[in-house]
Design an enzyme around this catalytic site. Sequence first.
Site, PDB file in Angstrom:
ATOM      1  N   HIS A 295       0.863  -1.186   0.000  1.00  0.00           N
ATOM      2  CA  HIS A 295       0.000   0.000   0.000  1.00  0.00           C
ATOM      3  C   HIS A 295       0.902   1.239   0.000  1.00  0.00           C
ATOM      4  CE1 HIS A 295      -3.627   2.276   0.773  1.00  0.00           C
ATOM      5  NE2 HIS A 295      -2.983   2.957   1.698  1.00  0.00           N
ATOM      6  N   ASP A 297       0.677   5.243  -0.062  1.00  0.00           N
ATOM      7  CA  ASP A 297      -0.138   6.457  -0.029  1.00  0.00           C
ATOM      8  C   ASP A 297       0.456   7.463  -1.015  1.00  0.00           C
ATOM      9  OD1 ASP A 297      -2.069   5.656   1.845  1.00  0.00           O
ATOM     10  OD2 ASP A 297      -0.593   5.866   3.445  1.00  0.00           O
ATOM     11  N   ASP A 407      -7.854   1.240   2.495  1.00  0.00           N
ATOM     12  CA  ASP A 407      -7.423   2.144   3.574  1.00  0.00           C
ATOM     13  C   ASP A 407      -8.253   3.421   3.632  1.00  0.00           C
ATOM     14  OD1 ASP A 407      -5.801   3.034   5.653  1.00  0.00           O
ATOM     15  OD2 ASP A 407      -4.461   4.101   4.297  1.00  0.00           O
ATOM     16  N   HIS A 611      -6.819   9.425  -0.683  1.00  0.00           N
ATOM     17  CA  HIS A 611      -7.461   9.272   0.633  1.00  0.00           C
ATOM     18  C   HIS A 611      -6.702   9.832   1.845  1.00  0.00           C
ATOM     19  CE1 HIS A 611      -5.321   5.265   0.354  1.00  0.00           C
ATOM     20  NE2 HIS A 611      -4.995   5.603   1.581  1.00  0.00           N
TER      21      HIS A 611
HETATM   22 ZN   LIG Z   1      -3.481   4.718   2.763  1.00  0.00          ZN
END
Ligand SMILES: [Zn+2]
Length: 1059
Positions: A295, A297, A407, A611
């Site tokens: 993951h 970001d 997430d 997000h």
């Molecule tokens: Zn995230």
Amino acid sequence: MASKRHATNANECTQEKLSKTSIRLEAGVEPFQHVTLKHRRTTLERAEKFLSHIYFADVNLYSRLYQDRVPLSSIHYFGPTKETFSEISEPNHSLREFKVGESFGPTFTRHWFKLEIEIPSEWLGGKVLLNWDADCEGMIYKNGEPVFSLTAADEFGIRKSFTISENLASDEKKLILWISVSCNRLLGEGKQGMINPPDMEKMFSLSKAEIALVDRNAFRTFGDLCILYDMAKSLPDTSQRGLESLYAANEIINVLVKGNYSGESYDAAQILSDKFFKTKNREGQHTVYAMGHCHIDSAWLWRYDETIHKCARSWISTVSLMDKYPDFKFVCSQAQQFQWVKDNYPSIYKKLKHYVKKGRFIPVGGTWVEMDGNLPSGESMIRQFLYGQKFFREEFGLTCGEFWLPDTFGYSANLPQIMNESGISNFLTQKLSWSLINAFPHNTFHWQGIDGSKVLCHFPPGDSYGMMGTPEELLKTMNNHKDKGRSDSSVFLYGFGDGGGGPTEGMVDRLSRMSDCAGLPKVKMSTPDEFFKQARKDESKLCTWVGELFLELHNGTYTTIANIKKFNRQCEVLLHDLELLYTILNIDHNTQYPSNELERLWKLLLLNQFHDVLPGSSIELANDDAVVYYKDIVKTGNELLKSGIAKCSELRKGDNFTVMNGLSWEREEVVELPDKTLKYVCCPALSIGPINAQSHPKAVEIQNREEGGFVLSNGIVQCGLDKGGRIVSLKLANSSKEFIKEKCHANQFVLFDDVPLYWDAWDVMDYHLETRSPLLDVFDPLHVCTDSNALRGGVEFSVRIGANSKLRQVIELDAGSASIKFRTFVDWHENRKFLKVEFPFNIHSPKATYEIQFGHLERPTHQNTSWDSARYEVWAHKWADLSEFNYGVALLNDSKYGYSTFGDTMRLSLLRSTKAPDGNADMGEHQFTYALFPHRGSFQNSGVIRASYQLNNPLRIFESGFVGDAICFVYVSEKSVVLETLKKAEFHRDALLLRSYEAFGGSVAVEFTFNNRSISKVIRCNALEDFVENEVTDVGKCGKSFVVDFSPFQIKSFLVWLQ
Ligand SMILES: [Zn+2]
């Protein structure tokens, strides 16, 4: 250039040299064979210490992982710099010598190291590693190409190391490696706490730079023992397999210690572990579908720019794992990140593309980024899929079959339909496991949205997307699965995540070892497609969850960083208007449609919906970057609007202006012209034309109230305000119904203490509601600020918020309008305070209604159950409404998303003042508008939805005179159907794309009529603009219109070819 050698404990001589006089005795028979007693705790801790990198790490197995280690003797350095490899490796580029222990930095800078390595001849045939620890992230280059990455992440005390050779050959003894280092760790550089603002002064130090010869036996046994220890610890005391694993681990330790870690003792240990692991599962055992994942970001505790390198670093390591492990599979989301790596690291992109073709590096999700699941508009969500899937199709020839949002802070109740429209029928997340109050009852289930659309949904029961591949996690995954019996399979996502990193050799090794081991679920290296196919076999047995997937945490993210949210809303509207204008101009004036520029602007907007950006949970530097992108959209967009309008108008002196109505209905309203005069105008639906002034309905009157304050009225509404700008009475003309609760004040500003438990920017806790403090210090009482008896009546007041913060508000009523507008200006300098405005209504209802993407939903106004009370702060888009039979009031906004309704009181959340991760979040000046819309009858029939659009999409006035008659484009026959988007089709350049939705929640047949244009063909398409088979819509007899049926909240898109 190896020099000094470190003899390790493992390498110490095991056989003492015998002196000439010494003798060696016979061992004899062992008189007593000690058997392990049933002391679970001591045995378990013995195994733990035997593997520890902290305790007894000078004698235990951990200390024997390397046979030999040699520090690097030639390290050269240059930095900070943004130079690329080809620039830094120029022969005449100056580098300086660098020693272990020296520092470099500060935070978020980049640096280059050049390592000249010579490996000792005695290591030939061995596995040789580079161990590098600079406590930050790095990318290794070999022969001019990036080959692997390093991080500060550690896995059971083992750091990510670069394998120089699995089997050192003589021509591999000398090599040069380059390392590009970024001064940040995986999760940024928060000062004294992960989510705190970054420590921008921090310096980094190189603490280790060495080559190491791996003891293969020790590494393999260490891996086995880690599994055995973790199984023994994680299975219940009463579990036979748990005790077997403990017994096996203990025996292995004995064998190694007694055999003095000889080759024979490692062989004996191997026999013991093989014996344990070959005991297989029964048929039908729960199966874990393991997928490597990372993951990343797109921005969070670091900037967008760093994410480009995070992606490259994570993925090159992943690709190199694929070279070694043929079963290893990896799932990867966010088209934007693929685009970044394609543009900046073409050699890595080429390698991953190779594995995409082989079905092992698997693009998932179908969206441009993993966007917030609540705040983006319906059209934005469609574009996330349109541009995401377009990228995956063009680059890899595939369409993602699952939506991937592990997430994100809650999921809109219209996402099932938006997914279905985007070619997606499966959904994966795990974030609802973070809910603070209620445990979500399913892991594999059907999720049904507001229109009835369904998707198959899976929440990996391990409650994580970044697992390490341990028995404990496998057992949690199996045991935590709430739909066992109905569905006996789970997804297991492993690999360092959030800040990248991805899977490691250790993780893949462990999971391979545990693929079929009694006591644990079966492990299958797999893909989302394989998992969902398996899960679908049980679909008739699965439960259905209806409505939103509400996260009972992070509810402050509907409000934090107000300017990002305002830009998001404004840019959504701007891009809508741009597409409409150029579609009309393209058809009417043959003007070129700016497809590439529009796509570029859309992608900037979509990126900022990531997000942690749109929710306001990023560091200040990342928020600043987002604003730069927004300003690009606004500037470029406004220039495009202006140049577009210039095609159909001419600059004239005097009061000639052009007006554009971007909405699909005729509007009559007051506008302010560039010369500051007010006009009451009528604009046809979706039109551009000259200002068409109308004789206006009753003017606005402002009368003094006896008690102080004023009454605003316009023949439609009448609003009584006290000296502090608070509403004391609100009525519709010709009605005695009072909308404001007796003895209460509406438009009352209230301040709450806003100290969460940990996640500052994210969370507002339920207890903040107990700290309500009304703002009562009015330092500039209500006074009239416009001409009375005119098209617009306005009054103004100012109130103090705190020592340094204040608020000014202009309350306006226009002729012919039922909306009372509150234009609000705040100078905000608070610390952990939450500003809201509240409206106690004289309306009784157990539920309030909130707008979401392409529709609305109801939420309770009471706290009957824990599920009701957990929704103390909720989100909505442009409006929320509280209605009883025949009367109601809607609270509209132009840039806010947080609401709450308790009993008869509705609050709109305005500003927060969080300090982490952005230490200056929301400080300074703000401007926003909200509006009150009292109505008779249902909110649907009384025009709430249209009023909210009109607040957000004001008529655009241009300072040039329109030439010719107004161009009115499309007419929609039914009020309940909103034409949301009109643009050129993405792939059929001679067609238009028209997207509408049913907004009232009912069934209707609607006719779309094109003004002065004949239609040659209409075909229904989905969000990806693929034809929906067999849906060629009948064109009406006149050739100018077509009629289609809509079911409640249905979104329908059409490709329209005009003659
Ligand atoms: Zn995230």
